[in-house]
Design an enzyme around this catalytic site. Structure first.
Site, PDB file in Angstrom:
ATOM      1  CB  VAL A  69    -106.156 -92.267 113.918  1.00  0.00           C
ATOM      2  CG1 VAL A  69    -106.034 -91.168 114.961  1.00  0.00           C
ATOM      3  CG2 VAL A  69    -105.166 -93.395 114.211  1.00  0.00           C
ATOM      4  CB  VAL A 127     -93.615 -90.653 119.486  1.00  0.00           C
ATOM      5  CG1 VAL A 127     -92.784 -91.576 120.371  1.00  0.00           C
ATOM      6  CG2 VAL A 127     -92.788 -90.157 118.309  1.00  0.00           C
ATOM      7  N   GLY A 156    -105.442-109.022 116.068  1.00  0.00           N
ATOM      8  CA  GLY A 156    -105.460-107.688 115.471  1.00  0.00           C
ATOM      9  C   GLY A 156    -104.344-106.778 115.959  1.00  0.00           C
ATOM     10  CD  GLU A 170    -100.568-102.848 109.704  1.00  0.00           C
ATOM     11  OE1 GLU A 170    -100.515-102.853 108.464  1.00  0.00           O
ATOM     12  OE2 GLU A 170    -100.393-101.845 110.406  1.00  0.00           O
ATOM     13  CE  LYS A 215     -94.584 -95.406 116.664  1.00  0.00           C
ATOM     14  NZ  LYS A 215     -95.211 -96.673 117.093  1.00  0.00           N
TER      15      LYS A 215
HETATM   16  N1  LIG Z   1    -103.561 -96.621 113.917  1.00  0.00           N
HETATM   17  C1  LIG Z   1    -102.835 -96.276 114.974  1.00  0.00           C
HETATM   18  O1  LIG Z   1    -102.946 -96.891 116.030  1.00  0.00           O
HETATM   19  C2  LIG Z   1    -101.877 -95.118 114.891  1.00  0.00           C
HETATM   20  C3  LIG Z   1    -101.139 -94.746 116.027  1.00  0.00           C
HETATM   21  C4  LIG Z   1    -100.270 -93.647 115.948  1.00  0.00           C
HETATM   22  C5  LIG Z   1    -100.146 -92.961 114.760  1.00  0.00           C
HETATM   23  N2  LIG Z   1    -100.843 -93.356 113.663  1.00  0.00           N
HETATM   24  C6  LIG Z   1    -100.677 -92.614 112.409  1.00  0.00           C
HETATM   25  O2  LIG Z   1    -101.901 -91.992 112.065  1.00  0.00           O
HETATM   26  C7  LIG Z   1    -102.029 -91.952 110.645  1.00  0.00           C
HETATM   27  C8  LIG Z   1    -103.344 -92.619 110.222  1.00  0.00           C
HETATM   28  O3  LIG Z   1    -103.325 -93.979 110.663  1.00  0.00           O
HETATM   29  P1  LIG Z   1    -104.611 -94.912 110.461  1.00  0.00           P
HETATM   30  O4  LIG Z   1    -104.312 -96.178 111.175  1.00  0.00           O
HETATM   31  O5  LIG Z   1    -105.842 -94.178 110.829  1.00  0.00           O
HETATM   32  O6  LIG Z   1    -104.584 -95.148 108.870  1.00  0.00           O
HETATM   33  P2  LIG Z   1    -105.679 -95.850 107.941  1.00  0.00           P
HETATM   34  O7  LIG Z   1    -106.645 -96.610 108.779  1.00  0.00           O
HETATM   35  O8  LIG Z   1    -104.949 -96.545 106.867  1.00  0.00           O
HETATM   36  O9  LIG Z   1    -106.499 -94.617 107.305  1.00  0.00           O
HETATM   37  C9  LIG Z   1    -105.968 -93.797 106.298  1.00  0.00           C
HETATM   38  C10 LIG Z   1    -107.060 -92.865 105.820  1.00  0.00           C
HETATM   39  O10 LIG Z   1    -106.498 -91.910 104.919  1.00  0.00           O
HETATM   40  C11 LIG Z   1    -107.218 -91.918 103.699  1.00  0.00           C
HETATM   41  N3  LIG Z   1    -106.287 -91.700 102.603  1.00  0.00           N
HETATM   42  C12 LIG Z   1    -105.139 -92.368 102.335  1.00  0.00           C
HETATM   43  N4  LIG Z   1    -104.558 -91.885 101.233  1.00  0.00           N
HETATM   44  C13 LIG Z   1    -105.362 -90.904 100.770  1.00  0.00           C
HETATM   45  C14 LIG Z   1    -105.299 -90.021  99.654  1.00  0.00           C
HETATM   46  N5  LIG Z   1    -104.321 -90.098  98.755  1.00  0.00           N
HETATM   47  N6  LIG Z   1    -106.299 -89.105  99.519  1.00  0.00           N
HETATM   48  C15 LIG Z   1    -107.310 -89.031 100.405  1.00  0.00           C
HETATM   49  N7  LIG Z   1    -107.423 -89.858 101.472  1.00  0.00           N
HETATM   50  C16 LIG Z   1    -106.451 -90.771 101.653  1.00  0.00           C
HETATM   51  C17 LIG Z   1    -107.873 -93.255 103.603  1.00  0.00           C
HETATM   52  O11 LIG Z   1    -109.019 -93.122 102.783  1.00  0.00           O
HETATM   53  P3  LIG Z   1    -110.008 -94.362 102.490  1.00  0.00           P
HETATM   54  O12 LIG Z   1    -110.712 -94.582 103.819  1.00  0.00           O
HETATM   55  O13 LIG Z   1    -110.939 -93.847 101.460  1.00  0.00           O
HETATM   56  O14 LIG Z   1    -109.153 -95.495 102.087  1.00  0.00           O
HETATM   57  C18 LIG Z   1    -108.180 -93.559 105.064  1.00  0.00           C
HETATM   58  O15 LIG Z   1    -109.419 -92.980 105.425  1.00  0.00           O
HETATM   59  C19 LIG Z   1    -100.776 -92.636 110.092  1.00  0.00           C
HETATM   60  O16 LIG Z   1     -99.813 -91.659 109.807  1.00  0.00           O
HETATM   61  C20 LIG Z   1    -100.307 -93.498 111.243  1.00  0.00           C
HETATM   62  O17 LIG Z   1     -98.918 -93.724 111.223  1.00  0.00           O
HETATM   63  C21 LIG Z   1    -101.717 -94.411 113.707  1.00  0.00           C
END
Ligand SMILES: NC(=O)c1ccc[n+]([C@@H]2O[C@H](COP(=O)([O-])OP(=O)(O)OC[C@H]3O[C@@H](n4cnc5c(N)ncnc54)[C@H](OP(=O)(O)O)[C@@H]3O)[C@@H](O)[C@H]2O)c1
Ligand SMILES: NC(=O)c1ccc[n+]([C@@H]2O[C@H](COP(=O)([O-])OP(=O)(O)OC[C@H]3O[C@@H](n4cnc5c(N)ncnc54)[C@H](OP(=O)(O)O)[C@@H]3O)[C@@H](O)[C@H]2O)c1
Lengths: 439, 439
Positions: free
Chosen positions: B14, B130, B185, B188, B203
């Site tokens: 995201v 959500v 995809g 997971e 949610k």
């Molecule tokens: N993906 C979806 O479709 C979706 C939908 C709705 C809501 N969300 C929510 O949006 C949020 C992000 O989701 P995502 O899918 O984008 O997650 P993600 O792909 O796992 O990305 C997480 C990012 O945060 C960074 N990060 C994690 N821990 C860190 C720390 N301790 N210090 C600094 N950076 C840190 C990671 O860094 P690195 O890149 O260096 O590892 C990565 O860039 C989550 O809360 C998720 O529940 C996601």
């Protein structure tokens, strides 16, 4: 707790329900808003006209101008251009927040009203003007404000959707479906504004203006109604896998599609449209409305609900009133979450729902009676029972699968029933227990 | 024009899309917001990790704390509980507006965060938490604030909806459908959070809290996943006219349904659920999400769209950012309408769409060829053509009805074609011309 003085202009289908809710739900609204919403008066043409709702006679007045002058929030539900426009302008001058559901006025002269409101720093909102109860204008303006909308397809007129849906389901001709809609109160005696597409066109202009951040007027909307749609058209469409809907469409035309100048442009139009039967809008039946949006990042979105009717439309009006009042009360960013309620969380055992239960049983005489008796003893009543036999090599070894759907029962009663049933000798196993909703 | 400094925490699925949009659409966002949204830095764990989007290297930092301290708006997209929580609290202390998509954190510890934000008078929004791209939290909080929600049924986990939909359409067993979802995809490698219902439960807690103005925690949610649902369950449900969906349900239980005390209560639960096939939620296929709401006045509403994915979710995040930024810039009520764009209105002639054309023709040899030739001459290409014969008493008097669906063409080309065709001797009449969308 402070008080906000509310003036209501109009007490027809929508206004009377708004008044009822303001009076009936006063405490809940105050808790959610942070201020009491005091209905100070209702302007009408004739005080003695019959109303859908019983309201205190002393609230009524025919002097709308005086009413407006002492109000913090003015709710305009008179309809028509004048005196609605003058009263709204007067309210803005007095610094009152305005909520309106007047699509005709907004499509005709919205820009003037928005400018005056912005200049006076008062809020003007009009969620009820498009698609009745469906939250659509606020989502477009706020939730999609970081995205780029490319297309809006709206079923925004319930009368025509009802008529086309009738024609589609019963094979009726337009005239008969219209008569049926009139009989059921979905169409007015003079249905021109609806069947001619003009009501949808006004909503199309408002949707296009918000979606493309540009002012589109009624004149910009190409408009074709549904009076020419025949039973043969509907039948042919059905044959080919389509359904016919009256759509208000606002669409960004890419450069290569646009006229000579090669610029981007927006087409706003209303016309009967064939849609594939698997399109989300094809499943919008009866007088329901829905707006389907395509945006560059969000992709496809759809918003569905009741597009008209006094009570549903009043819900949208009150949403605008409470949202505006909250900002007036709290200033600044407003509250993150209003957790003014204290409804207890109930355990799953208190839930009453229907269940679908799968049983693997011995195929013997008397099994069904035994199961039915056990359900009855537990007070869980059976709605449907289906049995399918799995023949076995050895006679007497055949098993049967039974699927039972129950009437509503508590989780507790259901759990007890399932527990008991496992002990019956004729039951090999309970293969599944699933809940049923929406039936 | 003023500038708002934006700190982005996380650059995964995201976050990388949020960064892309902030940079790519900077001018449009500035016009709509009234301030430039300047991305000042992106905090990540590892600067050199591969990213979905090419972004300037100098934006990256591993020092999230420092980044937060100089920001006007902090966007938290790291996920997980810590350090996300501490960073959000620190942002609030510094007076920054916070936007997050972190459902796990909000379900676990939302109340603390909301209280701190309200006390500090900063905005905290989390639309993306959500149902991804679907505007649902803002409509519940604002648009339905004058109504009384009685029930919320949500398909809020795309992975499980994809699996159940696969099982329903192909008859597959759970394990095979899960493997397919993983291959594409949608699931997971460790699918527990999704198939166990835990993601939906988080949610559900957030939806219930907003809908019933009362704080519900994850512990209040009864949770059952879909791992026990078999192909036989799905087949039996189908037979009986149902479809199985994993629903997050938040429901007001009326007094007589509730436990001994006779009070109202709310049940929040997640479980596989049979729904009648004509329920609006039954038409939600693949990985799409939808939330169905019943309210006392509004009646039935449904919100539909993509519930996950980097780009759709980024749309919801940006909607929160722009909405919050607008309030920071404008103060007071904000603007009524942002008509900062100047897209011209295009005439219907510039629109390219498909058409369904009905023709009443003489049933003679060569008619089809003549029609096809005329369409070709006008540059309008035919997608499908269906003919049905109406036999007549006199031989040679039989007529045929022809329905043509064209490929996309301009209104102008279509109008010319229809004009020409009326002059063909073999054509009795053009019975209808209707437009087609969504095909
Ligand atoms: N993906 C979806 O479709 C979706 C939908 C709705 C809501 N969300 C929510 O949006 C949020 C992000 O989701 P995502 O899918 O984008 O997650 P993600 O792909 O796992 O990305 C997480 C990012 O945060 C960074 N990060 C994690 N821990 C860190 C720390 N301790 N210090 C600094 N950076 C840190 C990671 O860094 P690195 O890149 O260096 O590892 C990565 O860039 C989550 O809360 C998720 O529940 C996601
Ligand atoms: N009905 C719906 O489902 C719906 C849905 C969405 C939006 N809207 C919009 O909401 C608005 C109200 O609709 P409605 O169906 O409630 O209309 P309605 O039933 O015709 O009611 C109009 C009310 O306004 C009063 N009124 C009219 N002209 C007046 C004047 N010159 N001075 C004082 N009072 C006057 C009438 O007074 P009397 O009672 O004395 O005649 C009546 O109470 C319209 O703009 C409509 O487009 C309606």
């Amino acid at each position: 707790m402070s008080t906000l003085r509310i003036a209501l202009l109009g007490c027809g289908n929508v206004g009377s329900q708004v008044a009822r809710i303001l009076l009936e739900d006063a405490d809940a609204l105050a808790a959610r808003t942070g201020a009491r919403l005091e209905l100070t008066g209702i302007a009408v043409r004739s005080i003695d006209a019959p109303r859908d709702v019983d309201l205190p006679r002393e609230l009524f007045t025919t002097d709308a101008e005086a009413l407006v002058e002492s109000a913090d929030i003015v709710i305009e539900l008179m309809g028509g251009i004048e005196p609605a426009r003058s009263l709204i302008l007067r309210s803005i001058e007095h610094g009152a927040t305005v909520v309106s559901g007047n699509k005709a006025l907004l499509a005709l002269d919205g820009p003037t009203l928005y400018e005056k409101a912005d200049a006076a720093k008062v809020q003007l909102s009009y969620e009820a003007a498009v698609a009745g109860a469906i939250p659509i204008l606020r989502p477009i303006r706020d939730s999609l404000s970081g995205d780029r909308i490319t297309r809006v397809l709206g079923i925004v007129n319930g009368t025509t959707n009802f008529i086309l849906d009738q024609m589609d389901t019963t094979g009726a001709q337009f005239d008969d479906a219209l008569a049926e809609a009139q009989r059921l109160g979905y169409a007015e005696a003079d249905p021109t504004a609806d069947v001619g597409g003009h009501d949808a066109a006004a909503k199309g202009a408002i949707l296009a203006s918000l979606s493309f951040h540009t002012r589109f007027a009624l004149d910009d909307v190409y408009c074709e109604g549904i009076t020419q749609v025949t039973a043969a058209d509907i039948a042919a469409a059905k044959d080919a896998g389509f359904v016919i809907k009256l759509l208000a469409i606002a669409e960004l035309l890419p450069r290569d599609d646009a006229d000579g100048a090669g610029a981007e442009g927006v087409s706003v139009r209303v016309h009967p449209t064939l849609l594939p039967r698997d399109h989300p809008l094809a499943a919008v039946h009866g007088a329901f409305n829905a707006v389907f949006i395509e945006a560059e990042n969000a992709g496809e979105l759809m918003f569905y609900g009741q597009g008209a009717g006094g009570t549903p439309t009043a819900s949208a009006v009150l949403g605008d009133v409470v949202s505006a009042a909250r900002r007036m009360v709290l200033g600044g960013p407003g509250r993150t979450e209003t957790t003014t309620g204290h409804v207890p969380s109930m355990s799953i055992d208190a839930v009453r729902t229907s269940y679908s239960i799968g049983l693997d049983v011995a195929d013997q005489p008397g099994v069904l009676a035994r199961i039915a008796q056990l359900f009855a003893e537990q007070g869980v009543s059976i709605e449907t029972l289906r049995q399918s036999i799995h023949p076995a090599g050895d006679p007497g070894q055949a098993t049967a699968e039974i699927r039972i759907v129950t009437h509503r029962a508590t989780e507790a009663a259901l759990a007890a029933t399932v527990e008991q049933i496992q002990h019956l000798a004729v039951i090999n196993s309970v293969t599944s227990v699933l809940r049923v909703e929406g039936a």
